[in-house]
Structures are given as C-alpha cells and as structure tokens.
Design a protein around this motif. Structure first.
Motif, PDB file in Angstrom:
ATOM      1  N   ILE A  43      36.064  31.096  40.390  1.00 18.95           N
ATOM      2  CA  ILE A  43      36.000  32.534  40.119  1.00 18.95           C
ATOM      3  C   ILE A  43      37.345  33.184  40.431  1.00 18.95           C
ATOM      4  O   ILE A  43      37.871  33.981  39.645  1.00 18.95           O
ATOM      5  CB  ILE A  43      34.880  33.192  40.945  1.00 18.95           C
ATOM      6  CG1 ILE A  43      33.514  32.691  40.468  1.00 18.95           C
ATOM      7  CG2 ILE A  43      34.949  34.711  40.833  1.00 18.95           C
ATOM      8  CD1 ILE A  43      32.362  33.091  41.369  1.00 18.95           C
ATOM      9  N   ASP A  44      37.911  32.838  41.579  1.00 16.10           N
ATOM     10  CA  ASP A  44      39.207  33.401  41.971  1.00 16.10           C
ATOM     11  C   ASP A  44      40.302  32.982  40.992  1.00 16.10           C
ATOM     12  O   ASP A  44      41.132  33.803  40.578  1.00 16.10           O
ATOM     13  CB  ASP A  44      39.570  32.952  43.389  1.00 16.10           C
ATOM     14  CG  ASP A  44      38.638  33.528  44.440  1.00 16.10           C
ATOM     15  OD1 ASP A  44      37.989  34.553  44.151  1.00 16.10           O
ATOM     16  OD2 ASP A  44      38.553  32.953  45.539  1.00 16.10           O
ATOM     17  N   ARG A  74      40.018  31.896  37.805  1.00 14.77           N
ATOM     18  CA  ARG A  74      39.821  32.466  36.472  1.00 14.77           C
ATOM     19  C   ARG A  74      40.097  33.971  36.452  1.00 14.77           C
ATOM     20  O   ARG A  74      40.568  34.515  35.449  1.00 14.77           O
ATOM     21  CB  ARG A  74      38.399  32.185  35.991  1.00 14.77           C
ATOM     22  CG  ARG A  74      38.168  30.735  35.619  1.00 14.77           C
ATOM     23  CD  ARG A  74      38.964  30.371  34.381  1.00 14.77           C
ATOM     24  NE  ARG A  74      38.702  29.008  33.935  1.00 14.77           N
ATOM     25  CZ  ARG A  74      39.102  28.537  32.773  1.00 14.77           C
ATOM     26  NH1 ARG A  74      39.791  29.302  31.946  1.00 14.77           N
ATOM     27  NH2 ARG A  74      38.858  27.289  32.428  1.00 14.77           N
ATOM     28  N   SER A  75      39.814  34.639  37.543  1.00 12.75           N
ATOM     29  CA  SER A  75      40.108  36.071  37.635  1.00 12.75           C
ATOM     30  C   SER A  75      41.618  36.298  37.614  1.00 12.75           C
ATOM     31  O   SER A  75      42.115  37.221  36.951  1.00 12.75           O
ATOM     32  CB  SER A  75      39.495  36.661  38.907  1.00 12.75           C
ATOM     33  OG  SER A  75      38.084  36.573  38.866  1.00 12.75           O
ATOM     34  N   ARG A  76      42.359  35.464  38.337  1.00 13.06           N
ATOM     35  CA  ARG A  76      43.830  35.574  38.334  1.00 13.06           C
ATOM     36  C   ARG A  76      44.390  35.295  36.942  1.00 13.06           C
ATOM     37  O   ARG A  76      45.356  35.936  36.509  1.00 13.06           O
ATOM     38  CB  ARG A  76      44.438  34.591  39.333  1.00 13.06           C
ATOM     39  CG  ARG A  76      44.214  34.943  40.785  1.00 13.06           C
ATOM     40  CD  ARG A  76      45.124  34.114  41.683  1.00 13.06           C
ATOM     41  NE  ARG A  76      44.959  32.680  41.450  1.00 13.06           N
ATOM     42  CZ  ARG A  76      44.098  31.915  42.095  1.00 13.06           C
ATOM     43  NH1 ARG A  76      43.301  32.435  43.009  1.00 13.06           N
ATOM     44  NH2 ARG A  76      44.022  30.616  41.838  1.00 13.06           N
ATOM     45  N   SER A 105      32.882  43.876  34.508  1.00 14.97           N
ATOM     46  CA  SER A 105      33.416  43.740  33.141  1.00 14.97           C
ATOM     47  C   SER A 105      32.439  44.325  32.119  1.00 14.97           C
ATOM     48  O   SER A 105      32.852  44.966  31.149  1.00 14.97           O
ATOM     49  CB  SER A 105      33.673  42.261  32.816  1.00 14.97           C
ATOM     50  OG  SER A 105      34.618  41.709  33.693  1.00 14.97           O
ATOM     51  N   GLN A 144      31.279  40.364  39.492  1.00 16.57           N
ATOM     52  CA  GLN A 144      32.451  40.473  38.629  1.00 16.57           C
ATOM     53  C   GLN A 144      32.050  40.650  37.167  1.00 16.57           C
ATOM     54  O   GLN A 144      32.682  41.391  36.425  1.00 16.57           O
ATOM     55  CB  GLN A 144      33.344  39.250  38.804  1.00 16.57           C
ATOM     56  CG  GLN A 144      33.914  39.120  40.203  1.00 16.57           C
ATOM     57  CD  GLN A 144      35.303  38.500  40.223  1.00 16.57           C
ATOM     58  OE1 GLN A 144      36.030  38.568  39.246  1.00 16.57           O
ATOM     59  NE2 GLN A 144      35.658  37.906  41.338  1.00 16.57           N
ATOM     60  N   LEU A 161      37.982  34.935  33.018  1.00 15.34           N
ATOM     61  CA  LEU A 161      36.723  34.673  33.717  1.00 15.34           C
ATOM     62  C   LEU A 161      35.601  34.405  32.728  1.00 15.34           C
ATOM     63  O   LEU A 161      34.670  33.652  33.031  1.00 15.34           O
ATOM     64  CB  LEU A 161      36.364  35.862  34.613  1.00 15.34           C
ATOM     65  CG  LEU A 161      35.096  35.730  35.457  1.00 15.34           C
ATOM     66  CD1 LEU A 161      35.260  34.617  36.483  1.00 15.34           C
ATOM     67  CD2 LEU A 161      34.776  37.046  36.147  1.00 15.34           C
TER      68      LEU A 161
END
Length: 221
Positions: free
Chosen positions: A94-95, A97-99, A129, A125, A103
């Motif tokens: 998650i971290d 893909r968010s960066r 979105s 998250q 995601l």
C-alpha cells in the motif's frame, strides 16, 4: 646377626609383594566409561536456529518485493499461510503503490483474486480516492474492498458513504434496488468472524435500515 637376617628377609618379601601387586595392576585393562561427554552448549539450539532462517529469509524477501511495489508478493505471502506476514506485505505494498501513484493496480489485483484479502488501511485509501469521482464502477470496487477488510465497522462506513453519495445525486447510475443488492451481496464477502459479535449485529441493523430507506425511495418514484 640372626635378627638382622630376619629383618632383611621380611624387607625382601614385602618388596616382592609390592612389585607383584603393581605389575598385576598395570596388566589389568583400563575401565571404559559408558558416560557420554557433556554436550557443547553452542550446538544445543543450532538446528532450531537454522530451521528458522529460511522462514526469516522468505519474510524479508517478500517484504522487500512489496516495498518495490511487486503485487505478486502478496499472492506469495498468502500461499505462505501466515496472516501476520500477509498483513505486513500488504501494508508495504500500500505504501509503495501510494508513492508510485498506482494504488489502483493493487486494488484490482486483490479484487480479481478470490483468495486475497484487503485491510482497513487499504479501504481508507480507496474511499479517499472514491470521494473524488464516485460513479458506478468505483462504488462497486470501493464496497468490495471494504468488505475484504473483514472489519464490520469499516464496511459500515463504506455503506454510509455510498448511501450519502446516492442521496446527494452523485450515484445516479444506481437504481435504489441495485444499490441495496450490491450492499447485501458484498456483506457476504466479509469473513464470518466479522459478521458475528456486537459489531456484526450493528452492521446487520445498518443494512436493514438502508434496505428500508432505499425501498421507500423506490416506492416514492
């Protein structure tokens, strides 16, 4: 003179006896001890430590892959069968893909695999979105991911958000009966443990209230 000879005789006899006894003792075989030597403390836990190394290495590699955004690491973590490892890999993904700003690829990967689960963190998250542009497709996805979190409170929050958006006219693509059907069908995606207990009971009441409100909206049309 006679006394001297007698003393000398006894000295010679005694010396002879001592010599004979010593020679006999040397001729006897040495006793062998059956006792095993004490174990080396350094070797007592070697096998256990070595047995754990492959597990630790596998965990490290999976988490490293996840931090690079490799979604296949989640499938491999699931195959491992350890929930803590799965959650750790998912959180790292998650971290990552968010960066990377993608995601949604992770969400699709989980949604397309019937064995993979989500999490509260992922659902939060996805909801953020979804709020930017709620529509039919993203609502279906959002509710599905929320159900896969296996958290009754999280799924209840997702239902509340979807109903609010529908009431505000942001989900015109849904008929009332379609929306309640979606909500009820995704409810069964929750783990059985999440559907039981106090939180599960509250969720059932929330869905029943949503069914009543949407049925009223249908009748009013």
């Amino acid at each position: 003179m006679l006394i001297t000879l007698i003393i000398l005789f006894f000295v010679l006899v005694t010396a002879g006896l001592i010599f004979t006894v010593n020679r006999y003792n040397r001729a006897l075989p040495e006793k062998k001890s059956n006792a095993l030597p004490p174990p080396d403390p350094a070797l007592l836990f070697t096998s256990d430590v070595e047995a754990e190394k492959p597990v630790d290495n596998r965990r490290t590699k999976l988490v490293e892959r996840a931090t690079r955004g490799d979604t296949a690491a989640l499938t491999d973590a699931h195959a491992n069968g350890e929930r803590n490892l799965y959650d750790e890999v998912l959180s790292a993904l998650i971290d990552a893909r968010s960066r990377q700003g993608n995601l949604n690829d992770l969400v699709k990967h989980i949604a397309s695999n019937s064995e993979l689960r989500g999490s509260v963190k992922l659902t939060e998250q996805v909801i953020q979105s979804w709020k930017l542009a709620p529509d039919r497709r993203s609502t279906i996805e959002m509710l599905h991911v929320a159900a896969l979190s296996d958290n009754a409170g999280t799924y209840g929050k997702a239902i509340e958000m979807a109903l609010e958006a529908w009431q505000n006219g942001k989900l015109s693509g849904f008929k009332p009966e379609e929306l309640i059907t979606l909500i009820e069908s995704q409810y069964w995606e929750l783990a059985s443990e999440a559907r039981s207990g106090g939180a599960g009971y509250s969720l059932k009441r929330q869905i029943a209230d949503a069914r009543r409100d949407l049925a009223t909206a249908t009748t009013g049309r």
